[in-house]
Design a protein around this motif. Sequence first.
Motif, PDB file in Angstrom:
ATOM      1  N   ILE A  89       0.614  -1.135  -0.019  1.00  0.00           N
ATOM      2  CA  ILE A  89      -0.131  -0.057  -0.083  1.00  0.00           C
ATOM      3  C   ILE A  89       0.845   1.210  -0.163  1.00  0.00           C
ATOM      4  CG2 ILE A  89      -1.677   1.246   1.313  1.00  0.00           C
ATOM      5  CD1 ILE A  89      -2.746  -1.278   2.398  1.00  0.00           C
ATOM      6  N   ASP A  90       1.795   1.333   0.714  1.00  0.00           N
ATOM      7  CA  ASP A  90       2.724   2.480   0.734  1.00  0.00           C
ATOM      8  C   ASP A  90       3.884   2.857  -0.180  1.00  0.00           C
ATOM      9  OD1 ASP A  90       1.410   2.930   3.167  1.00  0.00           O
ATOM     10  OD2 ASP A  90       2.704   1.662   4.437  1.00  0.00           O
ATOM     11  N   GLY A  91       3.892   1.785  -1.242  1.00  0.00           N
ATOM     12  CA  GLY A  91       5.011   1.827  -2.081  1.00  0.00           C
ATOM     13  C   GLY A  91       6.453   1.133  -1.426  1.00  0.00           C
ATOM     14  N   HIS A  92       7.286   1.149  -2.402  1.00  0.00           N
ATOM     15  CA  HIS A  92       8.518   0.800  -2.049  1.00  0.00           C
ATOM     16  C   HIS A  92       9.788   1.627  -2.240  1.00  0.00           C
ATOM     17  CE1 HIS A  92       8.553  -0.515  -6.260  1.00  0.00           C
ATOM     18  NE2 HIS A  92       9.473  -0.481  -6.211  1.00  0.00           N
ATOM     19  N   ARG A  93       9.417   2.918  -2.753  1.00  0.00           N
ATOM     20  CA  ARG A  93      10.525   4.058  -3.017  1.00  0.00           C
ATOM     21  C   ARG A  93       9.996   5.351  -2.997  1.00  0.00           C
ATOM     22  NH1 ARG A  93      11.220   5.723  -8.160  1.00  0.00           N
ATOM     23  NH2 ARG A  93       9.777   5.182  -9.570  1.00  0.00           N
ATOM     24  N   HIS A  94      10.930   6.202  -2.968  1.00  0.00           N
ATOM     25  CA  HIS A  94      10.637   7.459  -3.130  1.00  0.00           C
ATOM     26  C   HIS A  94      10.733   8.102  -4.593  1.00  0.00           C
ATOM     27  CE1 HIS A  94      10.519   8.101   1.015  1.00  0.00           C
ATOM     28  NE2 HIS A  94      11.685   7.269   1.204  1.00  0.00           N
ATOM     29  N   TRP A  95      10.310   9.357  -4.984  1.00  0.00           N
ATOM     30  CA  TRP A  95      10.586   9.725  -6.140  1.00  0.00           C
ATOM     31  C   TRP A  95      12.017  10.040  -6.483  1.00  0.00           C
ATOM     32  CZ3 TRP A  95       6.350  11.346  -9.525  1.00  0.00           C
ATOM     33  CH2 TRP A  95       5.285  11.345  -9.106  1.00  0.00           C
ATOM     34  N   SER A  96      12.273   9.401  -7.838  1.00  0.00           N
ATOM     35  CA  SER A  96      13.698   9.657  -8.226  1.00  0.00           C
ATOM     36  C   SER A  96      14.309  10.921  -8.219  1.00  0.00           C
ATOM     37  CB  SER A  96      14.056   8.929  -9.461  1.00  0.00           C
ATOM     38  OG  SER A  96      13.594   9.470 -10.452  1.00  0.00           O
ATOM     39  N   THR A  97      13.611  12.043  -8.385  1.00  0.00           N
ATOM     40  CA  THR A  97      14.161  13.241  -8.257  1.00  0.00           C
ATOM     41  C   THR A  97      13.143  14.153  -7.467  1.00  0.00           C
ATOM     42  OG1 THR A  97      12.838  14.066 -10.263  1.00  0.00           O
ATOM     43  CG2 THR A  97      15.006  13.340 -10.553  1.00  0.00           C
ATOM     44  N   GLY A  98      13.613  15.142  -6.668  1.00  0.00           N
ATOM     45  CA  GLY A  98      12.730  16.077  -6.026  1.00  0.00           C
ATOM     46  C   GLY A  98      11.971  16.784  -6.655  1.00  0.00           C
ATOM     47  N   LEU A  99      10.790  17.349  -5.797  1.00  0.00           N
ATOM     48  CA  LEU A  99       9.968  18.208  -6.378  1.00  0.00           C
ATOM     49  C   LEU A  99      10.493  19.840  -6.818  1.00  0.00           C
ATOM     50  CD1 LEU A  99       6.886  18.739  -6.751  1.00  0.00           C
ATOM     51  CD2 LEU A  99       7.020  20.049  -4.637  1.00  0.00           C
ATOM     52  N   PHE A 100      11.615  19.923  -6.372  1.00  0.00           N
ATOM     53  CA  PHE A 100      12.338  21.211  -6.843  1.00  0.00           C
ATOM     54  C   PHE A 100      13.549  21.156  -7.494  1.00  0.00           C
ATOM     55  CE2 PHE A 100       9.727  22.493  -2.995  1.00  0.00           C
ATOM     56  CZ  PHE A 100       8.855  23.240  -3.575  1.00  0.00           C
ATOM     57  N   ASP A 101      13.688  19.757  -8.130  1.00  0.00           N
ATOM     58  CA  ASP A 101      14.865  19.485  -9.043  1.00  0.00           C
ATOM     59  C   ASP A 101      14.653  19.909 -10.517  1.00  0.00           C
ATOM     60  OD1 ASP A 101      16.360  18.837  -6.743  1.00  0.00           O
ATOM     61  OD2 ASP A 101      15.979  16.537  -7.274  1.00  0.00           O
ATOM     62  N   CYS A 102      13.888  21.039 -10.765  1.00  0.00           N
ATOM     63  CA  CYS A 102      13.623  21.459 -11.872  1.00  0.00           C
ATOM     64  C   CYS A 102      14.740  21.572 -12.889  1.00  0.00           C
ATOM     65  CB  CYS A 102      12.555  22.628 -12.169  1.00  0.00           C
ATOM     66  SG  CYS A 102      11.015  22.160 -11.329  1.00  0.00           S
ATOM     67  N   PHE A 103      15.840  22.137 -12.260  1.00  0.00           N
ATOM     68  CA  PHE A 103      17.040  22.512 -13.161  1.00  0.00           C
ATOM     69  C   PHE A 103      17.926  21.404 -13.588  1.00  0.00           C
ATOM     70  CE2 PHE A 103      15.599  26.710 -11.376  1.00  0.00           C
ATOM     71  CZ  PHE A 103      15.547  27.219 -12.632  1.00  0.00           C
ATOM     72  N   SER A 104      17.430  20.331 -12.854  1.00  0.00           N
ATOM     73  CA  SER A 104      18.458  19.050 -13.297  1.00  0.00           C
ATOM     74  C   SER A 104      18.023  18.618 -14.674  1.00  0.00           C
ATOM     75  CB  SER A 104      18.158  17.708 -12.211  1.00  0.00           C
ATOM     76  OG  SER A 104      16.758  17.448 -12.425  1.00  0.00           O
ATOM     77  N   ASP A 105      16.865  18.777 -15.154  1.00  0.00           N
ATOM     78  CA  ASP A 105      16.640  18.569 -16.608  1.00  0.00           C
ATOM     79  C   ASP A 105      16.043  20.140 -17.105  1.00  0.00           C
ATOM     80  OD1 ASP A 105      15.591  17.268 -18.905  1.00  0.00           O
ATOM     81  OD2 ASP A 105      14.044  16.329 -18.134  1.00  0.00           O
ATOM     82  N   ILE A 106      16.746  20.568 -17.941  1.00  0.00           N
ATOM     83  CA  ILE A 106      16.530  21.838 -18.443  1.00  0.00           C
ATOM     84  C   ILE A 106      15.459  21.756 -19.485  1.00  0.00           C
ATOM     85  CG2 ILE A 106      18.276  22.184 -20.046  1.00  0.00           C
ATOM     86  CD1 ILE A 106      17.162  24.880 -17.565  1.00  0.00           C
ATOM     87  N   THR A 107      15.324  20.910 -20.194  1.00  0.00           N
ATOM     88  CA  THR A 107      14.331  20.575 -21.032  1.00  0.00           C
ATOM     89  C   THR A 107      12.966  20.555 -20.610  1.00  0.00           C
ATOM     90  OG1 THR A 107      16.169  19.469 -22.512  1.00  0.00           O
ATOM     91  CG2 THR A 107      13.685  19.384 -23.266  1.00  0.00           C
ATOM     92  N   SER A 108      12.752  19.746 -19.626  1.00  0.00           N
ATOM     93  CA  SER A 108      11.493  19.609 -19.028  1.00  0.00           C
ATOM     94  C   SER A 108      11.083  20.942 -18.389  1.00  0.00           C
ATOM     95  CB  SER A 108      11.225  18.376 -18.087  1.00  0.00           C
ATOM     96  OG  SER A 108      12.084  18.523 -16.931  1.00  0.00           O
ATOM     97  N   CYS A 109      12.174  21.504 -17.611  1.00  0.00           N
ATOM     98  CA  CYS A 109      11.692  22.728 -16.934  1.00  0.00           C
ATOM     99  C   CYS A 109      11.453  23.833 -17.999  1.00  0.00           C
ATOM    100  CB  CYS A 109      13.308  23.279 -16.328  1.00  0.00           C
ATOM    101  SG  CYS A 109      13.187  24.725 -15.503  1.00  0.00           S
ATOM    102  N   LEU A 110      12.217  24.080 -19.127  1.00  0.00           N
ATOM    103  CA  LEU A 110      11.672  25.176 -20.179  1.00  0.00           C
ATOM    104  C   LEU A 110      10.314  24.797 -20.726  1.00  0.00           C
ATOM    105  CD1 LEU A 110      15.088  25.888 -21.606  1.00  0.00           C
ATOM    106  CD2 LEU A 110      13.987  27.198 -20.074  1.00  0.00           C
ATOM    107  N   MET A 111      10.149  23.497 -20.865  1.00  0.00           N
ATOM    108  CA  MET A 111       8.779  23.074 -21.403  1.00  0.00           C
ATOM    109  C   MET A 111       7.572  23.312 -20.580  1.00  0.00           C
ATOM    110  SD  MET A 111       8.051  20.232 -24.175  1.00  0.00           S
ATOM    111  CE  MET A 111       6.616  19.730 -24.640  1.00  0.00           C
TER     112      MET A 111
END
Length: 149
Positions: free
Chosen positions: A52-74
């Motif tokens: 029910i609780d899942g087995h892992r966390h998100w692979s990137t944080g909520l505010f890691d927008c600049f780690s992938d500049i393409t998705s950030c700009l888009m």
Amino acid sequence: MTKYGVSSTSKGGLAVPFNINSREKLDTMANQVVVVQQPVANSGNPLMVTGIDGHRHWSTGLFDCFSDITSCLMGYFCLPCTICSVASRTGECCCMPYCVPGGTILMRNRIRTIGGIQGSACNDCMVMSCCGVCAVCQMQRELDNMGLP
């Protein structure tokens, strides 16, 4: 010696020839493990894929927008296109986020379910309400990291 040998077992007193290469293949095949049943969840219920609780966390944080500049700009300049892209990558109609009330919250929940990510519907609602653009970028990065086209 040729590539053929004589077996130590015999049939009716006659030696049985065998191919040495075949014998080596049989030895390697004897050491292999064959899976005959699919793994089941820890609960023992075959209908339940993950806990029910899942087995892992998100692979990137909520505010890691600049780690992938393409998705950030888009996400910043063309958020509707990014939301449609995320919806179609999760198997939904690209219009679903706009036609279904709370559609982006449902998409986030679906990504959590597919990836076995920990969280709750209340958390998804709060994240989408307060940090929608960052959350959509996070969902885009998560789908990329999970390898979903």
